[in-house]
Write a protein that holds these residues in place. Structure first.
Motif, PDB file in Angstrom:
ATOM      1  N   ILE A 330      40.923  53.231  80.576  1.00  0.00           N
ATOM      2  CA  ILE A 330      42.316  53.125  80.055  1.00  0.00           C
ATOM      3  C   ILE A 330      42.421  53.607  78.545  1.00  0.00           C
ATOM      4  CG2 ILE A 330      44.572  51.833  79.609  1.00  0.00           C
ATOM      5  CD1 ILE A 330      43.957  50.325  82.140  1.00  0.00           C
ATOM      6  N   GLY A 331      41.638  52.910  77.998  1.00  0.00           N
ATOM      7  CA  GLY A 331      41.457  52.586  76.443  1.00  0.00           C
ATOM      8  C   GLY A 331      40.794  54.113  75.713  1.00  0.00           C
ATOM      9  N   GLY A 332      39.662  54.420  76.605  1.00  0.00           N
ATOM     10  CA  GLY A 332      39.009  55.527  75.744  1.00  0.00           C
ATOM     11  C   GLY A 332      40.168  56.766  75.533  1.00  0.00           C
ATOM     12  N   PRO A 333      40.531  57.340  76.702  1.00  0.00           N
ATOM     13  CA  PRO A 333      41.799  58.270  76.190  1.00  0.00           C
ATOM     14  C   PRO A 333      42.912  58.015  75.112  1.00  0.00           C
ATOM     15  CG  PRO A 333      41.302  58.165  78.553  1.00  0.00           C
ATOM     16  CD  PRO A 333      40.726  56.927  77.725  1.00  0.00           C
ATOM     17  N   PHE A 334      43.280  56.736  75.392  1.00  0.00           N
ATOM     18  CA  PHE A 334      44.236  56.222  74.236  1.00  0.00           C
ATOM     19  C   PHE A 334      43.747  56.393  72.910  1.00  0.00           C
ATOM     20  CE2 PHE A 334      46.742  53.007  72.032  1.00  0.00           C
ATOM     21  CZ  PHE A 334      47.923  53.547  72.486  1.00  0.00           C
ATOM     22  N   PHE A 335      42.564  55.828  72.667  1.00  0.00           N
ATOM     23  CA  PHE A 335      41.718  55.893  71.212  1.00  0.00           C
ATOM     24  C   PHE A 335      41.704  57.394  70.888  1.00  0.00           C
ATOM     25  CE2 PHE A 335      37.767  56.572  68.876  1.00  0.00           C
ATOM     26  CZ  PHE A 335      38.165  55.409  67.853  1.00  0.00           C
ATOM     27  N   ILE A 336      41.094  58.201  71.777  1.00  0.00           N
ATOM     28  CA  ILE A 336      41.249  59.680  71.224  1.00  0.00           C
ATOM     29  C   ILE A 336      42.721  60.214  70.831  1.00  0.00           C
ATOM     30  CG2 ILE A 336      40.562  62.002  72.162  1.00  0.00           C
ATOM     31  CD1 ILE A 336      38.553  60.736  73.752  1.00  0.00           C
ATOM     32  N   TRP A 337      43.655  59.840  71.599  1.00  0.00           N
ATOM     33  CA  TRP A 337      44.946  60.167  71.138  1.00  0.00           C
ATOM     34  C   TRP A 337      45.483  59.557  69.790  1.00  0.00           C
ATOM     35  CZ3 TRP A 337      49.647  56.974  70.863  1.00  0.00           C
ATOM     36  CH2 TRP A 337      50.706  57.777  70.438  1.00  0.00           C
ATOM     37  N   ILE A 338      45.025  58.420  69.451  1.00  0.00           N
ATOM     38  CA  ILE A 338      45.368  57.924  68.395  1.00  0.00           C
ATOM     39  C   ILE A 338      44.762  58.642  67.308  1.00  0.00           C
ATOM     40  CG2 ILE A 338      45.265  55.663  66.700  1.00  0.00           C
ATOM     41  CD1 ILE A 338      45.456  53.941  69.269  1.00  0.00           C
ATOM     42  N   VAL A 339      43.569  58.762  67.288  1.00  0.00           N
ATOM     43  CA  VAL A 339      42.707  59.657  66.311  1.00  0.00           C
ATOM     44  C   VAL A 339      43.179  60.899  65.991  1.00  0.00           C
ATOM     45  CG1 VAL A 339      40.537  60.624  65.741  1.00  0.00           C
ATOM     46  CG2 VAL A 339      40.772  58.390  66.613  1.00  0.00           C
ATOM     47  N   ARG A 340      43.742  61.790  67.114  1.00  0.00           N
ATOM     48  CA  ARG A 340      44.176  62.862  67.121  1.00  0.00           C
ATOM     49  C   ARG A 340      45.728  62.925  66.256  1.00  0.00           C
ATOM     50  NH1 ARG A 340      42.279  67.200  69.735  1.00  0.00           N
ATOM     51  NH2 ARG A 340      44.438  68.037  69.965  1.00  0.00           N
TER      52      ARG A 340
END
Length: 347
Positions: A330-340
């Motif tokens: 769950i958190g991996g894609p969310f982390f990428i979204w925050i960085v972008r």
């Protein structure tokens, strides 16, 4: 143009209306937490109907279903406590560092706690739960200081991007050291590897009881730091101008978060991304006021981790996925979204 009339016609949101809306959302989250807890007691290798769940909660254990619920009660309690602790710790860390990427896992705090426990088990032979807890808290604290010092080097001080990079590098290095310590020790390798994934299986009241004082202390310290975190959000200079002792405020709040992270890691293993996802979601509901953000993050963290545990049970029946794997998915894609989503210069 009559500017007085223009501003008079603008809709205004009163403080009472904001408070009422936040209370309503908090009530909704509490109801969701109760529902998720009931599902956690009901769903597993053997699904248990609601009447048997209620009967088991009343103290009966005559049927197979009631016995199954009895074993799930401590697991559900641990999941709720661990999720609340990680969600609250993440919100505090983001407030202390003013870093949208802060999280006990990303900043390496959980990895530091787990490395300390593994070294203590492999080299010093600790076996008691209290020794695990104190060792994990010590490791979490040392790692937090180390990451902050490394992230503060160079021009610009401790920027969010530098802290995230320092934490990620530290987390990777410590995870590698855990493997290096465990590989020569076949006698402890199986248990350590299972614990290092991050999970709540096998929870008992006897395992939960020793960690409760540390969690309670961490919860109280973090919640009482809400006003100070609001001051820190204005910047160190302005906070000091308002009479806030900046170093004391930052150290106190960080200590509360370290207690929560260390105690949770000692009993569950390192579980990542809960402290990253939850505060961002809660800000959409209540804004940036930590007096509301912190309790919302605690309740939402409990919901997220318990829900992830249920998903792990359903995804691999009759076996199960550890909750740490589900939160990473769950958190991996969310982390990428925050960085972008963040501007590079802002990081």
């Amino acid at each position: 143009m009559n500017t007085t009339r223009l501003f008079a016609n603008r809709p205004r949101v009163s403080l009472a209306s904001q408070t009422g809306s936040r209370v309503s959302w908090l009530a909704v989250l509490l109801l969701v937490a109760i529902l998720v807890s009931a599902l956690s007691l009901s769903i597993g290798t053997r699904d248990v109907p609601l009447p048997e769940v209620v009967s088991a909660l009343s103290g009966h254990s005559g049927t197979i279903g009631e016995a199954a619920v009895a074993t799930r009660i401590p697991r559900t309690l641990l999941t709720m406590l661990a999720g609340a602790a990680l969600g609250l710790a993440g919100a505090v860390m983001q407030g202390v560092t003013r870093n949208p990427l802060a999280d006990p896992g990303i900043l390496g705090v959980n990895s530091g706690a787990s490395l300390a426990v593994v070294v203590a088990v492999a080299w010093f032979g600790i076996t008691s739960v209290h020794a695990y807890i104190w060792t994990a808290i010590f490791g979490a604290g040392i790692t937090a200081v180390f990451v902050y010092l490394v992230g503060s080097l160079g021009r610009g001080g401790a920027t969010p991007l530098k802290l995230a990079l320092a934490g990620a590098a530290t987390s990777i290095a410590f995870s590698s050291l855990v493997i290096a310590v465990v590989l020569p020790r076949a006698d402890i390798a199986g248990g350590i590897r299972s614990w290092h994934v991050g999970g709540v299986g096998g929870a008992t009241f006897e395992r939960i009881e020793p960690v409760l004082p540390f969690l309670v202390a961490g919860f109280l310290i973090c919640l009482l730091s809400a006003r100070r975190l609001n001051s820190l959000a204005l910047g160190d200079e302005l906070a000091a101008g308002l009479g806030e002792r900046v170093a004391f405020a930052r150290a106190t709040a960080s200590f509360g978060a370290i207690l929560l992270c260390g105690a949770t890691t000692a009993i569950c293993g390192p579980i990542g991304f809960v402290g990253l996802v939850v505060p961002h979601a809660c800000r959409l509901l209540v804004g940036v006021d930590h007096r509301w953000l912190l309790p919302f993050s605690a309740v939402s963290g409990a919901i997220l981790l318990t829900g992830a545990d249920i998903v792990g049970r359903l995804a691999a029946r009759p076996s199960e996925l550890e909750v740490g794997i589900v939160t990473a998915l769950i958190g991996g894609p969310f982390f990428i979204w925050i960085v972008r989503r963040q501007k590079v210069r802002a990081l």
